[in-house]
Design a protein around this motif. Structure first.
Motif, mmCIF file in Angstrom:
data_model
loop_
_atom_site.group_PDB
_atom_site.id
_atom_site.type_symbol
_atom_site.label_atom_id
_atom_site.label_comp_id
_atom_site.label_asym_id
_atom_site.label_seq_id
_atom_site.Cartn_x
_atom_site.Cartn_y
_atom_site.Cartn_z
ATOM 1 N N ILE A 55 57.656 50.648 45.721
ATOM 2 C CA ILE A 55 58.010 51.859 46.445
ATOM 3 C C ILE A 55 59.373 51.756 47.134
ATOM 4 N N HIS A 56 59.634 50.642 47.779
ATOM 5 C CA HIS A 56 60.886 50.493 48.527
ATOM 6 C C HIS A 56 62.097 50.657 47.604
ATOM 7 N N ALA A 57 62.066 49.988 46.450
ATOM 8 C CA ALA A 57 63.183 50.082 45.506
ATOM 9 C C ALA A 57 63.275 51.485 44.917
ATOM 10 N N TRP A 58 62.136 52.109 44.639
ATOM 11 C CA TRP A 58 62.147 53.450 44.056
ATOM 12 C C TRP A 58 62.671 54.492 45.032
ATOM 13 N N GLN A 59 62.301 54.369 46.284
ATOM 14 C CA GLN A 59 62.788 55.309 47.290
ATOM 15 C C GLN A 59 64.314 55.228 47.401
ATOM 16 N N ALA A 60 64.840 54.004 47.384
ATOM 17 C CA ALA A 60 66.291 53.830 47.463
ATOM 18 C C ALA A 60 66.980 54.465 46.256
ATOM 19 N N ALA A 61 66.397 54.295 45.070
ATOM 20 C CA ALA A 61 66.986 54.877 43.860
ATOM 21 C C ALA A 61 66.888 56.399 43.875
ATOM 22 N N ALA A 62 65.739 56.928 44.323
ATOM 23 C CA ALA A 62 65.528 58.382 44.325
ATOM 24 C C ALA A 62 66.453 59.081 45.320
ATOM 25 N N ARG A 63 66.823 58.391 46.389
ATOM 26 C CA ARG A 63 67.742 58.997 47.359
ATOM 27 C C ARG A 63 69.130 59.223 46.775
ATOM 28 N N LYS A 114 53.819 57.377 43.602
ATOM 29 C CA LYS A 114 53.591 56.261 44.516
ATOM 30 C C LYS A 114 52.262 55.554 44.269
ATOM 31 N N GLU A 115 51.311 56.250 43.616
ATOM 32 C CA GLU A 115 50.035 55.619 43.315
ATOM 33 C C GLU A 115 50.160 54.743 42.066
ATOM 34 N N PRO A 116 49.335 53.688 41.941
ATOM 35 C CA PRO A 116 49.348 52.865 40.725
ATOM 36 C C PRO A 116 49.033 53.697 39.489
ATOM 37 N N VAL A 117 49.793 53.491 38.422
ATOM 38 C CA VAL A 117 49.582 54.198 37.162
ATOM 39 C C VAL A 117 49.324 53.166 36.069
ATOM 40 N N ASN A 118 48.179 53.302 35.411
ATOM 41 C CA ASN A 118 47.804 52.401 34.327
ATOM 42 C C ASN A 118 48.274 53.007 33.013
ATOM 43 N N ALA A 119 49.149 52.302 32.299
ATOM 44 C CA ALA A 119 49.704 52.814 31.045
ATOM 45 C C ALA A 119 48.626 53.024 29.983
ATOM 46 N N LEU A 120 47.469 52.345 30.137
ATOM 47 C CA LEU A 120 46.380 52.504 29.176
ATOM 48 C C LEU A 120 45.627 53.811 29.376
ATOM 49 N N ALA A 121 45.749 54.391 30.556
ATOM 50 C CA ALA A 121 45.054 55.653 30.851
ATOM 51 C C ALA A 121 45.983 56.507 31.702
ATOM 52 N N ALA A 122 47.044 56.987 31.089
ATOM 53 C CA ALA A 122 48.057 57.744 31.819
ATOM 54 C C ALA A 122 47.456 59.031 32.380
ATOM 55 N N PRO A 123 47.733 59.339 33.658
ATOM 56 C CA PRO A 123 47.190 60.561 34.273
ATOM 57 C C PRO A 123 47.890 61.801 33.727
ATOM 58 N N GLN A 153 65.499 64.644 33.596
ATOM 59 C CA GLN A 153 64.685 64.184 34.713
ATOM 60 C C GLN A 153 63.979 62.882 34.339
ATOM 61 N N PHE A 154 63.855 61.978 35.323
ATOM 62 C CA PHE A 154 63.189 60.695 35.115
ATOM 63 C C PHE A 154 62.119 60.487 36.177
ATOM 64 N N LEU A 155 61.060 59.797 35.768
ATOM 65 C CA LEU A 155 59.934 59.530 36.656
ATOM 66 C C LEU A 155 59.544 58.060 36.533
ATOM 67 N N LEU A 156 59.496 57.358 37.662
ATOM 68 C CA LEU A 156 59.152 55.938 37.697
ATOM 69 C C LEU A 156 57.663 55.772 38.015
ATOM 70 N N THR A 157 56.986 54.935 37.239
ATOM 71 C CA THR A 157 55.577 54.627 37.491
ATOM 72 C C THR A 157 55.332 53.151 37.204
ATOM 73 N N ASP A 158 54.266 52.609 37.789
ATOM 74 C CA ASP A 158 53.911 51.212 37.535
ATOM 75 C C ASP A 158 52.507 50.960 38.061
ATOM 76 N N LEU A 159 51.852 49.962 37.490
ATOM 77 C CA LEU A 159 50.545 49.545 37.995
ATOM 78 C C LEU A 159 50.693 48.915 39.376
ATOM 79 N N TYR A 160 51.874 48.315 39.614
ATOM 80 C CA TYR A 160 52.202 47.743 40.920
ATOM 81 C C TYR A 160 53.468 48.436 41.437
ATOM 82 N N PRO A 161 53.337 49.595 42.067
ATOM 83 C CA PRO A 161 54.516 50.380 42.462
ATOM 84 C C PRO A 161 55.447 49.613 43.401
#
Length: 313
Positions: free
Chosen positions: A120-128, A137-146, A110-118
């Motif tokens: 979304i359009h490209a990720w939705q196409a890939a996930a389909r 879909k929310e911004p993810v800061n690599a310095l403070a991963a949720p 399984q793979f999960l895409l994240t970014d500080l600047y998501p």
């Protein structure tokens, strides 16, 4: 083959698309172009894409239980190598299961895409295109991963953090913070380009950045023919290729060697209970991948916990 020498100490200059004032529209177009650096192939010169080489490296490093991980791609941009990587790894796992004569469904990676600047359009196409590919879909800061959110998305699997073509963006304090967070809360990580980078502080890398800008002028119509804006800002006002070249040169000067990443881990006392390996691998007639992978040593962790129990008894 001897490794090409580095031309200077690491220089943490600024990249244009890192800046808050850089328009989001151009940032997304730049991410689309950077995606090509992972999937582009050229007969006789570059027979396999950088994404394919990345898959081979991961299969070497995690040969037995790769299906037990969820790979989290930080700084995923427009998807980078991850959508292609997902297809390659799961196809290879299926082939190995058949060759081993196992009468069971292979474990899917399984793979999960994240970014500080998501993106979304490209990720939705890939996930389909794959049930094994998701995104936050929310911004993810690599310095403070949720951590809680990542654990929920991992669905009980181990977490492997990937930093594809992005670890050089962080200065030393931020890079050490990312490494510490990965060591303390993940089961594996890779920097640069799982860490994996496509740039180096070498003359060849600097020249390649300029060549890539020229190549984009040749191949953009074949990949982005349906995007008038992409074509306009490539040929009429060439903001996109100029940014690619400028940021590519800066990326080269920022990129750390595997030895420098290991030094950072050792200086922070973050090496106990982990196995590390890194190298620079050539891909075809031109281009290299600089990679550094850390895997938690479960046996070492068990021994450490036993020692702690003994000391407290």
């Amino acid at each position: 083959m001897a490794r090409e020498p580095l031309i200077c100490r690491r220089i943490h200059f600024f990249e244009l698309h890192d800046q808050v004032w850089y328009p989001a529209y151009f940032r997304q177009k730049l991410q689309d172009d950077l995606l090509l650096s992972w999937i582009f192939r050229l007969p006789y010169i570059k027979e396999r894409s950088n994404a394919h080489l990345l898959a081979e490296i991961l299969l070497r490093m995690i040969p037995a239980n790769i299906g037990g991980y969820t790979f989290v791609d930080f700084c995923a941009g427009a998807g980078g190598p991850t959508p292609v990587l997902e297809q390659i790894l799961n196809r290879e796992i299926a082939v190995r299961t058949i060759e081993d004569g196992e009468d069971k469904e292979p474990a899917q990676v399984q793979f999960l895409l994240t970014d500080l600047y998501p993106h979304i359009h490209a990720w939705q196409a890939a996930a389909r295109r794959s049930d094994n590919l998701g995104f936050i879909k929310e911004p993810v800061n690599a310095l403070a991963a949720p951590r809680k959110l990542l654990m929920e998305k991992a669905k009980g699997k181990k977490i492997f953090r990937m930093f594809n073509l992005c670890f050089h963006h962080f200065d030393d304090p931020a890079a050490k913070q990312i490494l510490r967070d990965a060591i303390e809360h993940a089961d594996g990580f890779g920097i640069s380009s799982s860490i994996f980078e496509l740039t180096q502080r070498t003359r060849t890398s600097l020249i390649a950045c300029v060549v890539i800008g020229l190549v984009l002028l040749l191949i953009t119509p074949f990949y982005f023919w349906d995007s008038p804006g992409h074509l306009f800002f490539t040929y009429v006002i060439p903001i996109i290729p100029l940014t690619v070249v400028f940021d590519g040169v800066v990326s080269s000067l920022r990129t750390r060697s595997p030895e420098e990443i290991l030094d950072m881990l050792q200086s922070e006392g973050l090496t106990d209970g982990w196995k590390f390996q890194g190298a620079v691998e050539r891909n075809g007639a031109v281009g290299n991948i600089v990679w550094f992978v850390g895997i938690k040593d479960d046996k070492a962790q068990v021994e450490k916990e036993k020692a702690e129990l003994t000391n407290h008894s």
